[in-house]
Design a protein around this motif. Structure first.
Motif, PDB file in Angstrom:
ATOM      1  N   LYS A 188       0.823  -1.206   0.000  1.00  0.00           N
ATOM      2  CA  LYS A 188       0.000   0.000   0.000  1.00  0.00           C
ATOM      3  C   LYS A 188       0.859   1.260   0.000  1.00  0.00           C
ATOM      4  N   GLU A 189       2.021   1.187   0.634  1.00  0.00           N
ATOM      5  CA  GLU A 189       2.893   2.354   0.726  1.00  0.00           C
ATOM      6  C   GLU A 189       3.662   2.622  -0.566  1.00  0.00           C
ATOM      7  N   ARG A 190       3.946   1.571  -1.326  1.00  0.00           N
ATOM      8  CA  ARG A 190       4.832   1.717  -2.490  1.00  0.00           C
ATOM      9  C   ARG A 190       4.319   2.708  -3.532  1.00  0.00           C
ATOM     10  N   PRO A 191       3.035   2.634  -3.960  1.00  0.00           N
ATOM     11  CA  PRO A 191       2.566   3.623  -4.944  1.00  0.00           C
ATOM     12  C   PRO A 191       2.706   5.050  -4.446  1.00  0.00           C
ATOM     13  N   ARG A 192       2.441   5.260  -3.151  1.00  0.00           N
ATOM     14  CA  ARG A 192       2.554   6.605  -2.584  1.00  0.00           C
ATOM     15  C   ARG A 192       3.996   7.106  -2.632  1.00  0.00           C
ATOM     16  N   GLU A 193       4.948   6.220  -2.349  1.00  0.00           N
ATOM     17  CA  GLU A 193       6.357   6.601  -2.382  1.00  0.00           C
ATOM     18  C   GLU A 193       6.824   6.907  -3.806  1.00  0.00           C
ATOM     19  N   ILE A 194       6.346   6.122  -4.758  1.00  0.00           N
ATOM     20  CA  ILE A 194       6.706   6.356  -6.165  1.00  0.00           C
ATOM     21  C   ILE A 194       6.170   7.707  -6.621  1.00  0.00           C
ATOM     22  N   LYS A 195       4.923   7.996  -6.284  1.00  0.00           N
ATOM     23  CA  LYS A 195       4.332   9.286  -6.669  1.00  0.00           C
ATOM     24  C   LYS A 195       5.063  10.450  -6.014  1.00  0.00           C
ATOM     25  N   ARG A 196       5.425  10.288  -4.740  1.00  0.00           N
ATOM     26  CA  ARG A 196       6.155  11.346  -4.041  1.00  0.00           C
ATOM     27  C   ARG A 196       7.501  11.602  -4.712  1.00  0.00           C
ATOM     28  N   CYS A 197       8.191  10.535  -5.063  1.00  0.00           N
ATOM     29  CA  CYS A 197       9.494  10.656  -5.705  1.00  0.00           C
ATOM     30  C   CYS A 197       9.392  11.365  -7.050  1.00  0.00           C
ATOM     31  N   LEU A 198       8.402  10.970  -7.842  1.00  0.00           N
ATOM     32  CA  LEU A 198       8.275  11.559  -9.176  1.00  0.00           C
ATOM     33  C   LEU A 198       7.717  12.981  -9.126  1.00  0.00           C
ATOM     34  N   LYS A 199       6.957  13.291  -8.096  1.00  0.00           N
ATOM     35  CA  LYS A 199       6.517  14.675  -7.936  1.00  0.00           C
ATOM     36  C   LYS A 199       7.721  15.566  -7.668  1.00  0.00           C
ATOM     37  N   ARG A 200       8.689  15.020  -6.933  1.00  0.00           N
ATOM     38  CA  ARG A 200       9.903  15.773  -6.592  1.00  0.00           C
ATOM     39  C   ARG A 200      10.895  15.810  -7.755  1.00  0.00           C
ATOM     40  N   TRP A 201      11.055  14.685  -8.466  1.00  0.00           N
ATOM     41  CA  TRP A 201      12.126  14.583  -9.449  1.00  0.00           C
ATOM     42  C   TRP A 201      11.661  14.331 -10.884  1.00  0.00           C
ATOM     43  N   GLY A 202      10.365  14.288 -11.106  1.00  0.00           N
ATOM     44  CA  GLY A 202       9.863  14.054 -12.458  1.00  0.00           C
ATOM     45  C   GLY A 202      10.329  15.105 -13.449  1.00  0.00           C
ATOM     46  N   ALA A 203      10.404  16.341 -13.003  1.00  0.00           N
ATOM     47  CA  ALA A 203      10.856  17.421 -13.888  1.00  0.00           C
ATOM     48  C   ALA A 203      12.303  17.204 -14.325  1.00  0.00           C
ATOM     49  N   LEU A 204      13.105  16.568 -13.473  1.00  0.00           N
ATOM     50  CA  LEU A 204      14.489  16.271 -13.844  1.00  0.00           C
ATOM     51  C   LEU A 204      14.532  15.251 -14.976  1.00  0.00           C
ATOM     52  N   LEU A 205      13.735  14.204 -14.860  1.00  0.00           N
ATOM     53  CA  LEU A 205      13.671  13.214 -15.934  1.00  0.00           C
ATOM     54  C   LEU A 205      13.212  13.879 -17.230  1.00  0.00           C
TER      55      LEU A 205
END
Length: 296
Positions: A188-205
């Protein structure tokens, strides 16, 4: 068609439709890559059997080269590829530890065994670049640097070593996935962590996705990790969705559906087919949304 980028293909190599052969791959004579297969960056494949590979190493009679040891460590080829994995070359640190370019992950990204580390004088030219980008991304995560600062550092490495945008994307995404330590979290936690990470670093990708081919490499990197990590495979559809939503330039609907169409040719029971099945709810939503927009 297939996506082949920065790879070496010898005589008689056959690459199926929709297959992804990323930078640094070496395909020996007669190797067959089935439709929809995704190979790991910097992996090397041969149609020779393990005994034939050992015999070849003995015939070379070069104790310093380590070829025999490499042959003894040879494993079966990627589940989607026909042949023997000739040699796995370390791709540098992945987060705190290291990882092989073929991503031999069981749950959390694994650290390399001492006998798997390539001696300094055998380092592949691109390996230093991958290690430096991974280290730059890791510093950015730990020190909470801005996207602009990390992008500037990675771009400097890219220009200095004459690398491509796709070459930058692979170590960036690998480091981000490693930093999440998904195997230590509940499903249950994994999707939330992935979204948090990409919200922070998606612009870098997004800074390093400049073409459809770059999107294919980004997706191939995600798939390569997911085929070896149950922790990511279990939430693969959420990872796809998060990449799709974090920035339109990172992973487009066209790129996702292009992969899904090619993956349908993968045999039942293969890792590629398993990921396709797990992503079915998201793919259905994506296709329905496209149909609704066309009607409007």
């Amino acid at each position: 068609g297939a996506a082949v980028r920065g790879a070496i293909c010898c005589d008689g190599v056959v690459i199926g439709a929709g297959a992804v052969v990323p930078s640094g791959c070496l395909l020996g004579p007669g190797v067959e890559v089935p439709a929809g297969a995704v190979l790991a960056a910097n992996s090397r494949h041969t149609a020779l059997s393990r005994p034939e590979l050992l015999k070849l190493a003995e015939d070379m009679d070069d104790d310093d080269s380590g070829d025999e040891a490499d042959a003894e460590r040879g494993a079966d080829a990627d589940a989607d590829a026909a042949g023997t994995l000739w040699r796995v070359v370390a791709a540098g640190a992945m987060g705190k530890g290291g990882g092989a370019a073929a991503w031999p992950i069981s749950g959390e990204l694994s650290e390399p065994e001492d006998d798997e580390i390539v001696p300094e004088d055998e380092v592949v030219p691109g390996e230093t670049f991958f290690s430096e980008v991974e280290a730059t991304m890791q510093r950015g995560i730990e020190a909470d640097h801005t996207v602009e600062n990390v992008a500037l550092e990675v771009n400097s490495l890219k220009f200095a070593q004459n690398r491509t945008f796709a070459d930058c994307l692979q170590p960036l995404l690998l480091t981000l996935l490693s930093s999440l330590q998904l195997s230590t979290r509940t499903k249950k936690e994994r999707p939330r962590e992935i979204k948090r990470c990409l919200k922070r670093w998606g612009a870098l990708l997004g800074r390093f996705v400049q073409s459809q081919a770059d999107q294919d490499v980004l997706l191939a990197t995600l798939i390569s990790v997911a085929t070896e990590s149950d922790a990511l495979a279990d939430v693969f559809q959420h990872a796809l969705h998060a990449l799709y939503e974090c920035d339109a330039s990172v992973l487009s609907e066209e790129a996702i559906l292009r992969w899904a169409s090619a993956a349908e040719a993968a045999p039942c029971g293969s890792p590629t087919r398993a990921l396709l099945d797990s992503a079915a709810p998201f793919l259905t939503w994506l296709q329905e949304a496209e149909e609704d927009s066309e009607e409007d």
